[in-house]
Design a protein around this motif. Structure first.
Motif, mmCIF file in Angstrom:
data_model
loop_
_atom_site.group_PDB
_atom_site.id
_atom_site.type_symbol
_atom_site.label_atom_id
_atom_site.label_comp_id
_atom_site.label_asym_id
_atom_site.label_seq_id
_atom_site.Cartn_x
_atom_site.Cartn_y
_atom_site.Cartn_z
ATOM 1 N N ASP A 8 -19.456 56.600 6.105
ATOM 2 C CA ASP A 8 -20.645 55.872 6.553
ATOM 3 C C ASP A 8 -20.773 54.542 5.820
ATOM 4 O OD1 ASP A 8 -21.260 57.881 8.307
ATOM 5 O OD2 ASP A 8 -22.933 58.711 7.145
ATOM 6 N N ASP B 22 -18.617 72.266 0.268
ATOM 7 C CA ASP B 22 -19.736 71.652 0.990
ATOM 8 C C ASP B 22 -20.021 70.247 0.471
ATOM 9 O OD1 ASP B 22 -20.148 73.743 2.704
ATOM 10 O OD2 ASP B 22 -21.797 74.637 1.553
ATOM 11 N N THR C 58 -32.057 64.102 1.256
ATOM 12 C CA THR C 58 -31.939 64.254 2.709
ATOM 13 C C THR C 58 -31.115 65.509 2.967
ATOM 14 O OG1 THR C 58 -29.858 63.037 2.907
ATOM 15 C CG2 THR C 58 -31.890 61.733 2.912
ATOM 16 N N GLU C 59 -30.662 65.685 4.216
ATOM 17 C CA GLU C 59 -29.826 66.849 4.507
ATOM 18 C C GLU C 59 -28.426 66.708 3.923
ATOM 19 O OE1 GLU C 59 -27.885 64.338 7.536
ATOM 20 O OE2 GLU C 59 -29.865 64.436 6.617
ATOM 21 N N ARG C 60 -28.070 65.509 3.478
ATOM 22 C CA ARG C 60 -26.771 65.261 2.870
ATOM 23 C C ARG C 60 -26.833 65.457 1.356
ATOM 24 N NH1 ARG C 60 -23.371 61.285 5.417
ATOM 25 N NH2 ARG C 60 -23.416 61.713 7.659
ATOM 26 N N TRP C 61 -25.729 65.911 0.791
ATOM 27 C CA TRP C 61 -25.586 65.812 -0.660
ATOM 28 C C TRP C 61 -25.413 64.342 -1.024
ATOM 29 C CZ3 TRP C 61 -26.208 69.657 -4.110
ATOM 30 C CH2 TRP C 61 -26.160 70.977 -3.638
ATOM 31 N N ASP D 46 -19.523 66.310 2.264
ATOM 32 C CA ASP D 46 -20.508 65.229 2.342
ATOM 33 C C ASP D 46 -20.059 63.992 1.582
ATOM 34 O OD1 ASP D 46 -22.077 66.697 3.988
ATOM 35 O OD2 ASP D 46 -23.754 66.955 2.598
ATOM 36 N N ALA E 246 -28.319 71.076 8.509
ATOM 37 C CA ALA E 246 -27.185 71.190 7.602
ATOM 38 C C ALA E 246 -27.584 71.857 6.309
ATOM 39 C CB ALA E 246 -26.626 69.805 7.309
ATOM 40 N N GLY F 56 -26.625 58.764 0.538
ATOM 41 C CA GLY F 56 -27.077 60.106 0.881
ATOM 42 C C GLY F 56 -28.551 60.307 0.593
ATOM 43 N N ARG G 246 -18.096 62.275 4.203
ATOM 44 C CA ARG G 246 -18.975 61.717 5.247
ATOM 45 C C ARG G 246 -19.725 60.492 4.727
ATOM 46 N NH1 ARG G 246 -22.569 66.740 6.872
ATOM 47 N NH2 ARG G 246 -23.388 65.357 8.497
ATOM 48 N N ASN G 247 -20.239 60.581 3.509
ATOM 49 C CA ASN G 247 -20.985 59.452 2.946
ATOM 50 C C ASN G 247 -20.099 58.229 2.774
ATOM 51 O OD1 ASN G 247 -23.322 60.967 2.758
ATOM 52 N ND2 ASN G 247 -23.070 61.469 0.600
ATOM 53 N N ILE H 237 -30.469 57.739 6.518
ATOM 54 C CA ILE H 237 -30.000 59.108 6.404
ATOM 55 C C ILE H 237 -31.154 59.980 6.843
ATOM 56 C CG2 ILE H 237 -29.229 60.913 4.838
ATOM 57 C CD1 ILE H 237 -27.098 58.890 5.210
#
Length: 324
Positions: free
Chosen positions: A174, A163, A130-133, A167, A324, A282, A170-171, A316
């Protein structure tokens, strides 16, 4: 003279995992793809998922070999769907495709090497990116602590740059929300609690904290750099004069690199008596990433966390969704 049987050791109370299990009792079982379940422990996990009505296992791998292992171990896998795949790499590709197509809700590692498993999951074109690592989170239930501790990343990202570390934070936030932690306290760990230009982890922590201040990271209280003692002990924080909104009560421990995260989580498990689950977040679906040597309990707890994530509407965004 008769002797009584030894008293069995008491089963430790696990406030977090026991509570999570209670919330899932009435959840309809969802399809879980077990990739290359060519070991007795992987097939026992499938049977246990069925017994607990937690999931509907889909066994992806060489069908004849899987049936032979089940027969040798006297395991009844007749209620499991069996998808034939010649080897571990083909099984991983098949599992990823089925997850992309919505045939399975969760992907679970069987008896293949993590490198093969993660290679297919992270493939740029055919994987689950996805856009997330993607990052790994250990969820640890420690005796006497009274709350779960999340440790990230100790299994996927070896030496994350800024970067990736963003993430990872952030992960983990979440995941904490999906597990019922409304406003998790996130400690960015280093060896010290002051910014030191010679210690890159302290510089990264300071920058990530500023990202949180500017709203680039939301949903939790983020602070660092913090040493482990003042992240987990209010008394240690007071003794060192550390003024932090974490105040020694961290819910999430973000480590500098994979080695430190892996060692920290295993110390808590093997020396601290923690029960652990492991999940990759992610990707498009929850990914259970356990060691081939992990116990049945760890596999069950990890799958239970993944089921809870799906139940909470895990989603995600697709690649490029927010630029991103």
């Amino acid at each position: 003279m008769t002797t009584s049987a030894p008293t069995p050791a008491p089963v430790p109370a696990l406030p977090f995992f026991d509570g999570l299990a209670a919330t899932l009792r009435d959840v309809a079982p969802m399809p879980v793809g077990i990739v290359y379940p060519c070991s007795a422990i992987a097939l026992r996990a499938a049977c246990e998922l069925l017994r607990r009505n937690l999931a509907q296992p889909v066994l992806i791998g060489p069908a004849a070999r899987i049936r032979a292992i089940a027969h040798e171990e006297s395991l009844d896998i007749s209620a499991c769907r069996l998808v034939d795949a010649a080897d571990d790499a083909q099984a991983a590709r098949c599992g990823v495709r089925m997850a992309r197509d919505g045939e399975i809700a969760i992907l679970m590692k069987g008896a293949l090497h993590s490198r093969v498993y993660l290679h297919e999951i992270g493939h740029h074109d055919s994987g689950l990116r996805t856009e997330r690592w993607m990052s790994h989170v250990y969820i640890l239930d420690l005796p006497g602590v009274g709350r779960p501790l999340l440790v990230s990343d100790g299994a996927v990202n070896i030496a994350p740059d800024l970067d990736v570390r963003r993430d990872i934070v952030r992960n983990a936030i979440d995941l904490a929300h999906m597990l019922g932690i409304a406003c998790p306290r996130v400690a960015l760990l280093s060896a010290v609690e002051t910014v030191n230009p010679g210690l890159q982890s302290t510089l990264d922590a300071a920058i990530i904290c500023k990202m949180a201040d500017r709203g680039q990271i939301t949903g939790g209280i983020v602070d660092g750099p913090l040493a482990l003692d003042n992240a987990l002990s209010p008394e240690a924080a007071r003794c060192k004069g550390v003024r932090s909104p974490i105040d020694g009560r961290a819910d999430i421990l973000v480590v500098p690199d994979l080695e430190s995260g892996n060692i920290l989580a295993k110390q808590m498990t093997f020396l601290g008596g923690a029960q652990a689950a492991g999940i990759v977040i992610g990707a498009r679906v929850p990914v259970v990433l356990t060691s081939r040597a992990d116990s049945l309990s760890t596999r069950m707890l990890s799958c239970m966390v993944a089921v809870a994530m799906v139940r909470k509407g895990y989603r995600i965004a697709r690649p490029g969704a927010d630029g991103a």
